[in-house]
Design a protein around this motif. Structure first.
Motif, short mmCIF file in Angstrom:
data_model
loop_
_atom_site.label_atom_id
_atom_site.label_comp_id
_atom_site.label_asym_id
_atom_site.label_seq_id
_atom_site.Cartn_x
_atom_site.Cartn_y
_atom_site.Cartn_z
N UNK A 1 0.83 -1.21 -0.06
CA UNK A 1 -0.01 -0.09 0.01
C UNK A 1 0.97 1.37 -0.06
N UNK A 2 0.56 2.30 -0.98
CA UNK A 2 1.09 3.47 -0.96
C UNK A 2 0.49 4.39 0.26
N UNK A 3 1.07 4.46 1.30
CA UNK A 3 0.46 5.24 2.65
C UNK A 3 0.89 6.75 2.59
N UNK A 4 1.58 7.32 1.45
CA UNK A 4 2.27 8.49 1.39
C UNK A 4 1.17 9.58 1.83
N UNK A 5 0.02 9.36 1.96
CA UNK A 5 -1.19 10.39 2.06
C UNK A 5 -1.52 10.63 3.67
N UNK A 6 -0.86 9.39 4.23
CA UNK A 6 -1.28 9.54 5.81
C UNK A 6 0.18 9.48 6.69
N UNK A 7 -0.12 9.42 7.90
CA UNK A 7 1.19 9.80 8.86
C UNK A 7 1.75 8.31 8.94
N UNK A 8 3.10 8.18 9.54
CA UNK A 8 3.60 6.85 9.70
C UNK A 8 2.73 6.21 10.53
N UNK A 9 2.18 6.66 11.82
CA UNK A 9 1.43 5.99 12.70
C UNK A 9 0.21 5.39 11.90
N UNK A 10 -0.62 6.27 11.42
CA UNK A 10 -1.77 6.01 10.70
C UNK A 10 -1.57 4.77 9.59
N UNK A 11 -0.30 4.86 8.95
CA UNK A 11 0.02 3.85 8.10
C UNK A 11 0.02 2.64 8.66
N UNK A 12 0.90 2.49 9.61
CA UNK A 12 1.19 1.33 10.79
C UNK A 12 0.01 0.56 11.00
N UNK A 13 -1.04 1.46 11.47
CA UNK A 13 -2.30 0.98 11.90
C UNK A 13 -3.17 0.51 10.70
N UNK A 14 -3.28 1.07 9.68
CA UNK A 14 -3.89 0.72 8.33
C UNK A 14 -3.44 -0.51 8.12
N UNK A 15 -2.02 -0.58 7.75
CA UNK A 15 -1.57 -2.15 7.47
C UNK A 15 -1.85 -3.10 8.55
#
Lengths: 330, 330
Positions: free
Chosen positions: B290-304
């Motif tokens: 997933x390209x998570x560049x539109x959210x923060x590192x923390x949000x990215x970790x949670x989403x994944x």
């Protein structure tokens, strides 16, 4: 856009399958054909009146059609004098072979001199845009198949004919060389650059009145490992409201392959509905046509009746039963 | 097969997205690039050393790469003197534009004189056969997407790199112009004639040893109404054992379209497994990037993490997390 009427050239064909182009147009649009032109040694016939190029020109022939295919799709040097004679008689030349007429300098020069066109149906020259999937007005039916060469063109033309007899506002949209010849227009969709398959398909059935049906000739099969990409792009660009699934009895393997059984009709219905719903969530299967030529009339009737009960859809052999029950189901 | 090293030409580019070709090769294969050549007014950079054509030739540059794209894919007349200078310095020319280098007579003549090649990556010149779907030896992974431009090339290259570090016998197989430049070989699959998509794809990952993995760069998306035909033909020809599904967060509509939301990951998994099973019934999904560049590192970790639990698969942003968990799942 091809200019009728046609003089259909059979060359020295000796294989009935090789003159599919000629037979297709002779069967479906005999009024477009003034006759056939055969060379010594030709043992095949499209059941059109035999005549010379000069006679055909006198009868008003506007287009000289190479009505045959050969292995490799080559344009044989021995045909050039006949093609030239047709040009000198003012005719456009149509070829569905892989070799291009326009690659023969002498034909290019002569046709320019006589203001005739060289039309290589398998080599689209238009520029297409990529597809969008945006909804167009009017209604569309696409024929799809369990395999290649299962009667999609025949079914499409039979549907157009039956719908027209029913007073429906309808047009056949050709997507293969043979269909293009019969319709006088269309596009060999499998010859388009891959990026533009669905974009090209979108141009084939443009916006229309709400009561109008486009009957779009399908190509290939979503289950065929060679051609499913073409089938899918054509499907998405066609955004069909209705699918008619075509099938042939008695095949042990998919066309051109070994050890690849045809998919079941049930699986084919599911696969095609799922794929078509990408550009038309309301798509439905309107019926099934089956080439039953490998069994008796009685067996054919029984097979169609049983399948119809099993699947809850009209199931017919268009040659034996016609397609009225499918039209009634639209 | 392209000859490295490259001199990457940026022209007078002022749009960071327009130099994707240049940035791709500079990021993934810096060792293949001797430098970049920029004209006055160019505000973009691929972060390579700036140099003149003559300097690059001295440093051994063998190929001059047009590292940019413009709307319409035109070759601008103002670039011709620079292209000619590169040819005069013995370089092959590579273009990924729609316009063809070989349509410029002056370039054809000059390159012939200097024994250089003009390589139009978007216009394959090979002749392909139609596909067969027959099983090939070795293992294959294909990246697929919920949409176009969701990181399929990046994911493929990251997988190749990680697998190589893990001591796996692996090759990246490029299917787009940018990938071809990075790999030095491959095929822009969306530029092949539709009839030959899967046949061409079959040639890209030929028979190999049982332990060998081909990582095949996917194109388009089975859910994209413009490009699904390309995606399906490539998939069938690739006969993947493993799929990696690529996705980008924060898109309101599929690329280039309005009012077309991206499909869910769950739906994408089902759609792709069903389609791939035509040429490989044992296909599995190995993971999701997933390209998570539109959210923060923390949000990215949670989403994944949440998606991974929901789908039972490794889910990573390859830039933020790497792809080792997907490699472990193969």
């Amino acid at each position: 856009m091809l200019q009728a009427p046609y003089l259909v050239f059979l060359g020295d064909a000796t294989d009935p399958l090789s003159i599919k182009m000629a037979k297709g147009v002779a069967t479906w649009k005999p009024a477009l054909c003034v006759g056939q032109y055969r060379l010594d040694g030709c043992t095949e016939s499209a059941n059109l009146p035999d005549m010379s190029i000069a006679e055909a020109a006198e009868k008003g022939a506007k287009t000289f059609v190479l009505g045959f295919a050969n292995s490799g799709g080559k344009i044989d040097e021995s045909w050039l004098p006949h093609i030239k004679e047709a040009i000198e008689n003012g005719m456009d030349i149509v070829s569905g072979l892989h070799d291009k007429l326009i690659d023969f300098q002498e034909l290019v020069a002569l046709s320019s001199q006589h203001h005739c066109k060289l039309i290589d149906i398998r080599h689209p020259t238009e520029k297409f845009a990529t597809g969008t999937g945006y909804k167009r007005s009017g209604k569309r039916l696409l024929t799809v198949g369990t395999d290649c060469s299962v009667g999609k063109m025949y079914t499409s033309l039979a549907l157009e004919s039956a719908m027209r007899e029913n007073g429906i506002n309808v047009d056949f949209r050709a997507t293969g060389q043979c269909g293009v010849l019969i319709a006088g227009k269309g596009l060999a969709i499998d010859c388009v650059v891959a990026d533009f398959i669905s974009g090209a398909a979108e141009t084939l059935s443009p916006n229309n009145t709400a009561d109008h049906w486009d009957i779009i000739e399908g190509q290939g099969s979503l289950s065929h490992p060679a051609f499913a990409g073409v089938s899918l792009g054509l499907m998405h660009g066609s955004q069909p409201d209705a699918l008619v699934i075509c099938h042939a009895l008695g095949r042990s393997s998919m066309r051109g392959l070994t050890d690849r059984p045809l998919p079941t009709l049930k699986h084919t219905i599911e696969l095609n509905l799922a794929a078509a719903s990408i550009t038309n969530p309301d798509v439905k299967v309107a019926g099934i046509t089956i080439n039953t030529s490998s069994v008796s009339e009685q067996q054919a009737n029984e097979i169609c009746r049983n399948l119809s009960q099993e699947l809850g859809l009209p199931v017919v052999d268009p040659l034996r039963h016609g397609v009225q029950s499918i039209v009634d189901n639209l």
